[in-house]
Design a protein around this motif. Structure first.
Motif, PDB file in Angstrom:
ATOM      1  N   ARG A 306      36.755 -14.694 -16.145  1.00 17.97           N
ATOM      2  CA  ARG A 306      35.562 -15.357 -16.664  1.00 17.97           C
ATOM      3  C   ARG A 306      34.606 -14.416 -17.380  1.00 17.97           C
ATOM      4  O   ARG A 306      33.682 -14.873 -18.056  1.00 17.97           O
ATOM      5  CB  ARG A 306      34.835 -16.073 -15.520  1.00 17.97           C
ATOM      6  N   GLY A 307      34.806 -13.126 -17.234  1.00 16.49           N
ATOM      7  CA  GLY A 307      33.918 -12.157 -17.840  1.00 16.49           C
ATOM      8  C   GLY A 307      32.670 -11.920 -17.015  1.00 16.49           C
ATOM      9  O   GLY A 307      32.323 -12.691 -16.114  1.00 16.49           O
ATOM     10  N   GLY A 308      31.981 -10.842 -17.304  1.00 13.10           N
ATOM     11  CA  GLY A 308      30.748 -10.525 -16.613  1.00 13.10           C
ATOM     12  C   GLY A 308      30.958  -9.726 -15.341  1.00 13.10           C
ATOM     13  O   GLY A 308      32.054  -9.715 -14.765  1.00 13.10           O
ATOM     14  N   PHE A 309      29.893  -9.055 -14.919  1.00 13.33           N
ATOM     15  CA  PHE A 309      29.897  -8.286 -13.680  1.00 13.33           C
ATOM     16  C   PHE A 309      29.228  -9.087 -12.574  1.00 13.33           C
ATOM     17  O   PHE A 309      28.127  -9.625 -12.763  1.00 13.33           O
ATOM     18  CB  PHE A 309      29.127  -6.974 -13.852  1.00 13.33           C
ATOM     19  N   ALA A 310      29.860  -9.153 -11.414  1.00  8.89           N
ATOM     20  CA  ALA A 310      29.204  -9.707 -10.235  1.00  8.89           C
ATOM     21  C   ALA A 310      28.024  -8.818  -9.861  1.00  8.89           C
ATOM     22  O   ALA A 310      27.995  -7.618 -10.160  1.00  8.89           O
ATOM     23  CB  ALA A 310      30.184  -9.788  -9.073  1.00  8.89           C
ATOM     24  N   PHE A 311      27.071  -9.408  -9.162  1.00  4.71           N
ATOM     25  CA  PHE A 311      25.851  -8.675  -8.834  1.00  4.71           C
ATOM     26  C   PHE A 311      26.039  -7.670  -7.703  1.00  4.71           C
ATOM     27  O   PHE A 311      25.547  -6.549  -7.769  1.00  4.71           O
ATOM     28  CB  PHE A 311      24.744  -9.660  -8.463  1.00  4.71           C
ATOM     29  N   SER A 312      26.757  -8.061  -6.640  1.00  7.30           N
ATOM     30  CA  SER A 312      26.856  -7.167  -5.483  1.00  7.30           C
ATOM     31  C   SER A 312      28.202  -7.305  -4.795  1.00  7.30           C
ATOM     32  O   SER A 312      28.899  -8.322  -4.922  1.00  7.30           O
ATOM     33  CB  SER A 312      25.730  -7.447  -4.479  1.00  7.30           C
ATOM     34  N   THR A 313      28.557  -6.249  -4.055  1.00  8.34           N
ATOM     35  CA  THR A 313      29.795  -6.245  -3.276  1.00  8.34           C
ATOM     36  C   THR A 313      29.505  -5.724  -1.871  1.00  8.34           C
ATOM     37  O   THR A 313      28.441  -5.155  -1.612  1.00  8.34           O
ATOM     38  CB  THR A 313      30.863  -5.332  -3.913  1.00  8.34           C
ATOM     39  N   ASP A 314      30.484  -5.915  -0.982  1.00 14.16           N
ATOM     40  CA  ASP A 314      30.398  -5.265   0.321  1.00 14.16           C
ATOM     41  C   ASP A 314      30.957  -3.850   0.187  1.00 14.16           C
ATOM     42  O   ASP A 314      31.263  -3.373  -0.910  1.00 14.16           O
ATOM     43  CB  ASP A 314      31.089  -6.090   1.407  1.00 14.16           C
ATOM     44  N   TRP A 315      31.154  -3.179   1.310  1.00 12.15           N
ATOM     45  CA  TRP A 315      31.525  -1.762   1.269  1.00 12.15           C
ATOM     46  C   TRP A 315      33.026  -1.545   1.116  1.00 12.15           C
ATOM     47  O   TRP A 315      33.483  -0.407   1.045  1.00 12.15           O
ATOM     48  CB  TRP A 315      30.971  -1.052   2.501  1.00 12.15           C
ATOM     49  N   GLU A 316      33.783  -2.650   1.006  1.00 11.72           N
ATOM     50  CA  GLU A 316      35.208  -2.560   0.670  1.00 11.72           C
ATOM     51  C   GLU A 316      35.482  -3.056  -0.734  1.00 11.72           C
ATOM     52  O   GLU A 316      36.635  -3.123  -1.165  1.00 11.72           O
ATOM     53  CB  GLU A 316      36.045  -3.383   1.670  1.00 11.72           C
ATOM     54  N   GLY A 317      34.443  -3.426  -1.449  1.00 12.37           N
ATOM     55  CA  GLY A 317      34.607  -3.870  -2.822  1.00 12.37           C
ATOM     56  C   GLY A 317      34.773  -5.359  -2.996  1.00 12.37           C
ATOM     57  O   GLY A 317      35.064  -5.822  -4.107  1.00 12.37           O
ATOM     58  N   ASN A 318      34.582  -6.139  -1.932  1.00 13.31           N
ATOM     59  CA  ASN A 318      34.657  -7.594  -2.034  1.00 13.31           C
ATOM     60  C   ASN A 318      33.320  -8.136  -2.549  1.00 13.31           C
ATOM     61  O   ASN A 318      32.255  -7.718  -2.097  1.00 13.31           O
ATOM     62  CB  ASN A 318      34.958  -8.212  -0.666  1.00 13.31           C
ATOM     63  N   VAL A 319      33.376  -9.062  -3.498  1.00  6.98           N
ATOM     64  CA  VAL A 319      32.165  -9.598  -4.106  1.00  6.98           C
ATOM     65  C   VAL A 319      31.350 -10.373  -3.077  1.00  6.98           C
ATOM     66  O   VAL A 319      31.876 -11.233  -2.361  1.00  6.98           O
ATOM     67  CB  VAL A 319      32.511 -10.491  -5.309  1.00  6.98           C
ATOM     68  N   LEU A 320      30.061 -10.076  -3.011  1.00 12.37           N
ATOM     69  CA  LEU A 320      29.131 -10.816  -2.164  1.00 12.37           C
ATOM     70  C   LEU A 320      28.362 -11.852  -2.972  1.00 12.37           C
ATOM     71  O   LEU A 320      28.268 -13.007  -2.590  1.00 12.37           O
ATOM     72  CB  LEU A 320      28.134  -9.846  -1.507  1.00 12.37           C
ATOM     73  N   ASN A 321      27.775 -11.435  -4.072  1.00 10.61           N
ATOM     74  CA  ASN A 321      26.997 -12.316  -4.938  1.00 10.61           C
ATOM     75  C   ASN A 321      27.656 -12.282  -6.313  1.00 10.61           C
ATOM     76  O   ASN A 321      27.637 -11.260  -6.995  1.00 10.61           O
ATOM     77  CB  ASN A 321      25.547 -11.835  -5.018  1.00 10.61           C
ATOM     78  N   ASP A 322      28.252 -13.420  -6.698  1.00 12.05           N
ATOM     79  CA  ASP A 322      29.003 -13.437  -7.962  1.00 12.05           C
ATOM     80  C   ASP A 322      28.163 -13.881  -9.155  1.00 12.05           C
ATOM     81  O   ASP A 322      28.703 -14.081 -10.250  1.00 12.05           O
ATOM     82  CB  ASP A 322      30.253 -14.312  -7.846  1.00 12.05           C
ATOM     83  N   HIS A 323      26.852 -14.031  -8.994  1.00 11.91           N
ATOM     84  CA  HIS A 323      26.018 -14.379 -10.136  1.00 11.91           C
ATOM     85  C   HIS A 323      25.949 -13.220 -11.121  1.00 11.91           C
ATOM     86  O   HIS A 323      26.109 -12.059 -10.759  1.00 11.91           O
ATOM     87  CB  HIS A 323      24.614 -14.774  -9.670  1.00 11.91           C
ATOM     88  N   ARG A 324      25.708 -13.587 -12.389  1.00  8.16           N
ATOM     89  CA  ARG A 324      25.594 -12.592 -13.459  1.00  8.16           C
ATOM     90  C   ARG A 324      24.118 -12.446 -13.819  1.00  8.16           C
ATOM     91  O   ARG A 324      23.458 -13.431 -14.137  1.00  8.16           O
ATOM     92  CB  ARG A 324      26.350 -13.052 -14.693  1.00  8.16           C
ATOM     93  N   PHE A 325      23.637 -11.208 -13.773  1.00 10.12           N
ATOM     94  CA  PHE A 325      22.239 -10.934 -14.085  1.00 10.12           C
ATOM     95  C   PHE A 325      22.144 -10.205 -15.419  1.00 10.12           C
ATOM     96  O   PHE A 325      22.950  -9.320 -15.716  1.00 10.12           O
ATOM     97  CB  PHE A 325      21.606 -10.101 -12.975  1.00 10.12           C
TER      98      PHE A 325
END
Length: 419
Positions: A306-325
């Motif tokens: 879908r493009g874009g960077f997710a906003f945040s991840t946990d400490w293993e690299g799993n996306v926490l907040n997938d919104h684009r800022f």
């Protein structure tokens, strides 16, 4: 959306004449959109999605500092009326309602309709943008020496010599220091310190910026698989679970904030150049660290489908907040440009074009303003942001590729280096 004829990545080739003309036009549109932010009562005010002022949000220190800084850039770009906006912002920072003439420093927020929004706390985060505004104005030839000296003197209250870092929050009269420590204000103080060095030549600014970078990036983030811890205990031990109960916080979100990896990567490039200028040598780890931070952001947070960077991840690299800022993609633009300039690696030029293509298709509207928050599918969203108050990230994104990456944007414009 306000786009070139197409939004293919090749339309954003970093050194093409057509792209540079488009960037020039976008910068002017952004400055035009932000004109209503000037507050007749003093300073600058929040804007909604349509660009109308929202006085109920009050006067916020970080926003006034950023708008004043952006007015300096607008003035150096030759945009009429920007010099008056600089003076307006400087006057408010000197004598306006945010300034605490009794105890020193600047309040965080005043004049908001909701009394709970107002805060007489003294935060290093907001003071970083006072320094950014004052240093850029000084460098650009405005009479800002008094404000510049004031904010440097005030910032010494936060500097913790043993840690080589800035603390976060004092109470109103500087008698109680909050135990929380944060990487974010320190990152922006690195940014402001680089500009301060350009403004006055004092090597202390580079010494402090280098101390912060070594602590946060070399000592902590490099040992954490390049996922940058944002929150710390009073002794500067990382606090990775901080904010778990408020994951959508504006300024202290839970987890690893991807946009800051990108922002730090760009600042390390400028800091490395400043070290070479001051000391004749530099920390050899900085450019590789910049590359590692960018690579980690791409690996953990870029959505290939879908493009874009997710906003945040946990400490293993799993996306926490997938919104684009908007600010995250703006920093991706700046960092990929900087890495391309210092390495010559064509892959970074491709990331630059890809990032601009996403921003143009999803964030930028017909009036040139940037939607601040999108969902993972690129549709307008809310939850963390409302309105379009922030000019700073988007305006700089239009300039990074057109100026030397080893200087501040202000210095590049002031020296006539704009391509």
């Amino acid at each position: 959306m306000h786009l070139p004829e197409t939004t293919d990545a090749e339309d954003f080739a970093i050194d093409s004449d057509a792209h540079r003309r488009w960037l020039e036009a976008e910068a002017k549109l952004l400055l035009e959109f932000a004109e209503p932010a000037l507050d007749a009562r003093g300073g600058f005010v929040w804007l909604d999605d349509a660009g109308s002022p929202v006085p109920a949000e009050g006067s916020q220190l970080w926003l006034v500092g950023r708008y004043t800084y952006c007015a300096v850039l607008g003035h150096l770009l030759g945009v009429p009326g920007q010099a008056e906006r600089v003076e307006h912002g400087l006057a408010h920072l000197r004598e306006g309602a945010l300034r605490d003439r009794e105890n020193g420093g600047w309040f965080t927020t005043v004049g908001a309709a909701d009394p709970e929004t107002n805060s007489d706390a003294k935060e290093s985060y907001g003071h970083a943008f006072v320094l950014l505004a004052a240093a850029s104005a000084k460098l650009a030839g405005f009479d800002a020496d008094d404000l510049y000296a004031d904010v440097l003197r005030e910032l010494d209250r936060w500097w913790e010599v043993d840690a080589g870092m800035y603390a976060d929050t004092w109470n109103r009269d500087f008698t109680v220091l909050d135990p929380y420590r944060g990487a974010n204000p320190n990152m922006h103080l690195v940014e402001a310190s680089l500009l301060a060095f350009e403004a006055d030549g004092n090597i202390r600014h580079i010494e402090r910026a280098s101390s912060i970078a070594r602590r946060v990036i070399a000592d902590v983030t490099a040992q954490n698989d390049w996922r940058l811890p944002e929150h710390y205990l009073e002794d500067w031990t990382p606090d990775p679970e901080y904010g778990a109960d408020s994951p959508d916080s504006h300024f202290r979100p839970y987890g690893a904030t991807v946009g800051h990896w990108l922002e730090w990567a760009r600042l390390l490039i400028a800091l490395e150049a400043a070290q070479r200028e001051v000391f004749g040598v530099s920390d050899s780890w900085m450019i590789p660290a910049s590359q590692h931070l960018f690579a980690r952001a791409v690996q953990d947070a870029w959505d290939e489908e879908r493009g874009g960077f997710a906003f945040s991840t946990d400490w293993e690299g799993n996306v926490l907040n997938d919104h684009r800022f908007h600010w995250v993609i703006a920093e991706a633009i700046g960092t990929s440009a900087a890495l391309y300039r210092v390495t010559g690696n064509e892959a970074y030029a491709q990331w630059y074009a890809r990032s601009w293509a996403y921003a143009a298709e999803h964030h930028i509207e017909s009036d040139g303003s940037w939607i601040h928050e999108l969902d993972a599918d690129g549709e307008r969203a809310s939850g963390t942001w409302s309105g379009k108050p922030d000019l700073y990230h988007a305006l700089q994104a239009t300039l990074f590729a057109r100026l030397p990456v080893t200087q501040s944007v202000t210095h590049g414009l002031r020296s006539g280096a704009l391509a």
